[in-house]
Design a protein around this motif. Sequence first.
Motif, PDB file in Angstrom:
ATOM      1  N   ASP A  62       0.810  -1.165  -0.181  1.00 39.62           N
ATOM      2  CA  ASP A  62       0.041   0.042   0.020  1.00 39.62           C
ATOM      3  C   ASP A  62       0.854   1.210   0.250  1.00 39.62           C
ATOM      4  O   ASP A  62       0.369   2.409  -0.263  1.00 39.62           O
ATOM      5  N   THR A  63       2.220   0.928   0.054  1.00 40.39           N
ATOM      6  CA  THR A  63       3.093   2.342   0.279  1.00 40.39           C
ATOM      7  C   THR A  63       2.998   2.807  -1.121  1.00 40.39           C
ATOM      8  O   THR A  63       3.395   2.300  -2.197  1.00 40.39           O
ATOM      9  N   ALA A  64       2.530   4.268  -1.282  1.00 45.45           N
ATOM     10  CA  ALA A  64       2.419   4.767  -2.427  1.00 45.45           C
ATOM     11  C   ALA A  64       2.003   6.281  -2.158  1.00 45.45           C
ATOM     12  O   ALA A  64       1.741   6.808  -0.992  1.00 45.45           O
ATOM     13  N   MET A  65       1.865   7.165  -3.181  1.00 45.52           N
ATOM     14  CA  MET A  65       1.093   8.456  -3.213  1.00 45.52           C
ATOM     15  C   MET A  65      -0.256   8.223  -3.596  1.00 45.52           C
ATOM     16  O   MET A  65      -0.709   7.311  -4.186  1.00 45.52           O
ATOM     17  N   TYR A  66      -1.203   8.971  -2.783  1.00 50.20           N
ATOM     18  CA  TYR A  66      -2.648   8.609  -2.939  1.00 50.20           C
ATOM     19  C   TYR A  66      -3.287  10.081  -3.160  1.00 50.20           C
ATOM     20  O   TYR A  66      -3.005  11.092  -2.712  1.00 50.20           O
ATOM     21  N   PHE A  67      -3.913   9.941  -4.332  1.00 50.40           N
ATOM     22  CA  PHE A  67      -4.583  11.129  -4.905  1.00 50.40           C
ATOM     23  C   PHE A  67      -6.157  11.144  -4.697  1.00 50.40           C
ATOM     24  O   PHE A  67      -6.735  10.090  -5.331  1.00 50.40           O
ATOM     25  N   CYS A  68      -6.656  12.050  -4.335  1.00 49.69           N
ATOM     26  CA  CYS A  68      -8.114  12.214  -4.475  1.00 49.69           C
ATOM     27  C   CYS A  68      -8.554  13.207  -5.511  1.00 49.69           C
ATOM     28  O   CYS A  68      -7.752  13.883  -5.978  1.00 49.69           O
ATOM     29  N   ALA A  69      -9.556  12.854  -6.230  1.00 54.24           N
ATOM     30  CA  ALA A  69     -10.116  13.627  -7.510  1.00 54.24           C
ATOM     31  C   ALA A  69     -11.602  13.545  -7.523  1.00 54.24           C
ATOM     32  O   ALA A  69     -12.176  12.916  -6.844  1.00 54.24           O
ATOM     33  N   PHE A  70     -11.904  14.639  -8.354  1.00 54.94           N
ATOM     34  CA  PHE A  70     -12.806  15.213  -8.353  1.00 54.94           C
ATOM     35  C   PHE A  70     -13.348  15.144  -9.898  1.00 54.94           C
ATOM     36  O   PHE A  70     -12.739  15.752 -10.708  1.00 54.94           O
ATOM     37  N   MET A  71     -14.676  14.718 -10.166  1.00 56.69           N
ATOM     38  CA  MET A  71     -15.254  14.813 -11.865  1.00 56.69           C
ATOM     39  C   MET A  71     -16.759  15.476 -11.564  1.00 56.69           C
ATOM     40  O   MET A  71     -17.552  15.020 -10.777  1.00 56.69           O
ATOM     41  N   ASN A  72     -16.800  16.376 -12.246  1.00 50.79           N
ATOM     42  CA  ASN A  72     -18.407  16.972 -12.681  1.00 50.79           C
ATOM     43  C   ASN A  72     -18.827  16.555 -14.010  1.00 50.79           C
ATOM     44  O   ASN A  72     -18.217  17.136 -15.052  1.00 50.79           O
ATOM     45  N   PRO A  73     -19.523  15.580 -14.085  1.00 51.59           N
ATOM     46  CA  PRO A  73     -20.094  15.177 -15.262  1.00 51.59           C
ATOM     47  C   PRO A  73     -20.867  16.061 -16.194  1.00 51.59           C
ATOM     48  O   PRO A  73     -21.101  16.036 -17.368  1.00 51.59           O
ATOM     49  N   GLN A  74     -21.351  17.227 -15.596  1.00 49.07           N
ATOM     50  CA  GLN A  74     -22.110  18.304 -16.226  1.00 49.07           C
ATOM     51  C   GLN A  74     -21.280  19.012 -17.320  1.00 49.07           C
ATOM     52  O   GLN A  74     -21.947  19.689 -18.332  1.00 49.07           O
ATOM     53  N   THR A  75     -20.051  19.039 -16.929  1.00 42.85           N
ATOM     54  CA  THR A  75     -19.130  19.884 -18.018  1.00 42.85           C
ATOM     55  C   THR A  75     -19.216  19.341 -19.265  1.00 42.85           C
ATOM     56  O   THR A  75     -18.867  20.083 -20.474  1.00 42.85           O
ATOM     57  N   GLY A  76     -19.498  17.958 -19.633  1.00 43.87           N
ATOM     58  CA  GLY A  76     -19.324  17.538 -20.885  1.00 43.87           C
ATOM     59  C   GLY A  76     -18.232  16.944 -20.914  1.00 43.87           C
ATOM     60  O   GLY A  76     -17.800  16.142 -22.200  1.00 43.87           O
ATOM     61  N   ALA A  77     -17.215  17.368 -20.309  1.00 44.12           N
ATOM     62  CA  ALA A  77     -16.026  16.472 -20.391  1.00 44.12           C
ATOM     63  C   ALA A  77     -15.660  15.739 -18.919  1.00 44.12           C
ATOM     64  O   ALA A  77     -16.096  16.025 -17.958  1.00 44.12           O
ATOM     65  N   ASN A  78     -14.873  14.589 -19.068  1.00 48.44           N
ATOM     66  CA  ASN A  78     -14.742  13.855 -17.758  1.00 48.44           C
ATOM     67  C   ASN A  78     -13.534  13.978 -16.908  1.00 48.44           C
ATOM     68  O   ASN A  78     -12.925  13.153 -16.318  1.00 48.44           O
ATOM     69  N   ASN A  79     -12.895  15.217 -17.324  1.00 45.82           N
ATOM     70  CA  ASN A  79     -11.567  15.457 -16.740  1.00 45.82           C
ATOM     71  C   ASN A  79     -11.711  15.298 -15.107  1.00 45.82           C
ATOM     72  O   ASN A  79     -12.586  15.796 -14.336  1.00 45.82           O
ATOM     73  N   LEU A  80     -10.439  15.147 -14.662  1.00 48.48           N
ATOM     74  CA  LEU A  80     -10.480  14.875 -13.175  1.00 48.48           C
ATOM     75  C   LEU A  80      -9.616  16.177 -12.682  1.00 48.48           C
ATOM     76  O   LEU A  80      -8.615  16.462 -13.128  1.00 48.48           O
ATOM     77  N   PHE A  81     -10.154  16.487 -11.537  1.00 54.06           N
ATOM     78  CA  PHE A  81      -9.364  17.456 -10.709  1.00 54.06           C
ATOM     79  C   PHE A  81      -8.731  16.721  -9.435  1.00 54.06           C
ATOM     80  O   PHE A  81      -9.340  16.342  -8.781  1.00 54.06           O
ATOM     81  N   PHE A  82      -7.587  16.804  -9.519  1.00 57.33           N
ATOM     82  CA  PHE A  82      -6.823  16.260  -8.411  1.00 57.33           C
ATOM     83  C   PHE A  82      -6.374  16.931  -7.076  1.00 57.33           C
ATOM     84  O   PHE A  82      -6.003  18.162  -7.358  1.00 57.33           O
ATOM     85  N   GLY A  83      -6.231  16.326  -5.963  1.00 57.73           N
ATOM     86  CA  GLY A  83      -5.714  17.047  -5.038  1.00 57.73           C
ATOM     87  C   GLY A  83      -4.144  16.761  -5.072  1.00 57.73           C
ATOM     88  O   GLY A  83      -3.653  16.236  -6.048  1.00 57.73           O
ATOM     89  N   THR A  84      -3.228  17.444  -4.084  1.00 61.61           N
ATOM     90  CA  THR A  84      -1.872  17.514  -4.262  1.00 61.61           C
ATOM     91  C   THR A  84      -1.235  16.276  -3.713  1.00 61.61           C
ATOM     92  O   THR A  84      -0.058  15.848  -3.792  1.00 61.61           O
ATOM     93  N   GLY A  85      -1.840  15.380  -3.124  1.00 62.96           N
ATOM     94  CA  GLY A  85      -1.399  13.884  -2.869  1.00 62.96           C
ATOM     95  C   GLY A  85      -1.061  13.823  -1.378  1.00 62.96           C
ATOM     96  O   GLY A  85      -0.683  14.900  -0.835  1.00 62.96           O
ATOM     97  N   THR A  86      -1.237  12.584  -0.778  1.00 61.17           N
ATOM     98  CA  THR A  86      -0.628  12.171   0.240  1.00 61.17           C
ATOM     99  C   THR A  86       0.423  11.020   0.220  1.00 61.17           C
ATOM    100  O   THR A  86      -0.049   9.908  -0.453  1.00 61.17           O
ATOM    101  N   ARG A  87       1.521  11.160   0.658  1.00 54.70           N
ATOM    102  CA  ARG A  87       2.587  10.078   0.434  1.00 54.70           C
ATOM    103  C   ARG A  87       2.357   9.207   1.631  1.00 54.70           C
ATOM    104  O   ARG A  87       2.481   9.496   2.730  1.00 54.70           O
ATOM    105  N   LEU A  88       1.949   7.853   1.435  1.00 51.61           N
ATOM    106  CA  LEU A  88       1.706   6.831   2.378  1.00 51.61           C
ATOM    107  C   LEU A  88       2.900   5.812   2.466  1.00 51.61           C
ATOM    108  O   LEU A  88       3.333   5.467   1.447  1.00 51.61           O
ATOM    109  N   THR A  89       3.395   5.948   3.721  1.00 57.88           N
ATOM    110  CA  THR A  89       4.491   4.808   4.035  1.00 57.88           C
ATOM    111  C   THR A  89       4.002   3.541   4.839  1.00 57.88           C
ATOM    112  O   THR A  89       3.506   4.148   6.153  1.00 57.88           O
ATOM    113  N   VAL A  90       3.995   2.424   4.472  1.00 63.59           N
ATOM    114  CA  VAL A  90       3.588   1.238   5.414  1.00 63.59           C
ATOM    115  C   VAL A  90       4.789   0.778   5.898  1.00 63.59           C
ATOM    116  O   VAL A  90       5.784   0.232   5.454  1.00 63.59           O
ATOM    117  N   ILE A  91       5.015   0.733   7.405  1.00 68.33           N
ATOM    118  CA  ILE A  91       6.050   0.410   8.050  1.00 68.33           C
ATOM    119  C   ILE A  91       5.977  -0.990   8.348  1.00 68.33           C
ATOM    120  O   ILE A  91       5.172  -1.275   9.042  1.00 68.33           O
TER     121      ILE A  91
END
Lengths: 116, 112
Positions: A86-115
């Motif tokens: 599970d160690t990875a960068m995790y990105f949250c993303a938002f999509m508004n289907p009303q715009t006609g495009a399915n592009n994603l807006f991403f957060g800046t990410g969280t770097r998770l380290t499993v010890i």
Amino acid sequence: AQTVTQSQPEMSVQEAETVTLSCTYDTSENNYYLFWYKQPPSRQMILVIRQEAYKQQNATENRFSVNFQKAAKSFSLKISDSQLGDTAMYFCAFMNPQTGANNLFFGTGTRLTVIP
Amino acid sequence: DTAVSQTPKYLVTQMGNDKSIKCEQNLGHDTMYWYKQDSKKFLKIMFSYNNKELIINETVPNRFSPKSPDKAHLNLHINSLELGDSAVYFCASSHNRGTEAFFGQGTRLTVV
């Protein structure tokens, strides 16, 4: 453009423990979609989980679940029984289907380290 | 079988050169995208194409131009490369509205 905020740049968790990653977003829309993507060191973007805003039930995928609070515009990811893979960068993303495009807006990410 | 494939994986080139990154998807998706991930890991949409028509073009310099010969391909052409263009570029595709995007493995572009 939509704003997605991940307030935790880095987190760590002991193997087999549970960790929660935070995400908030800003929108005036009522219908939209939210995603969590994982980016391991291999650089590949992998979908972890998906949530439709019109669904009140929180999405779950095996060890991954979300806490979707629509009124608070919050979409946190809980990883149970954390594994080394599970160690990875995790990105949250938002999509508004009303715009006609399915592009994603991403957060800046969280770097998770499993010890181990 | 690779769902979304990009070539090359790595690209090192000099300032001022023109380069292309190819992308192909075999998922039968309607929409394809290009995203840019900067050195701080921030991902931002550059272009999206639906049925060979450009849907959205964010504030990207016109040195960048997407080319879609058919529904399964969306190539990215970059003219007069600059140092600031160094980044990882991701191609992605999706089927319908609201469905998740599937990403390629990314192309790390380094401009020297």
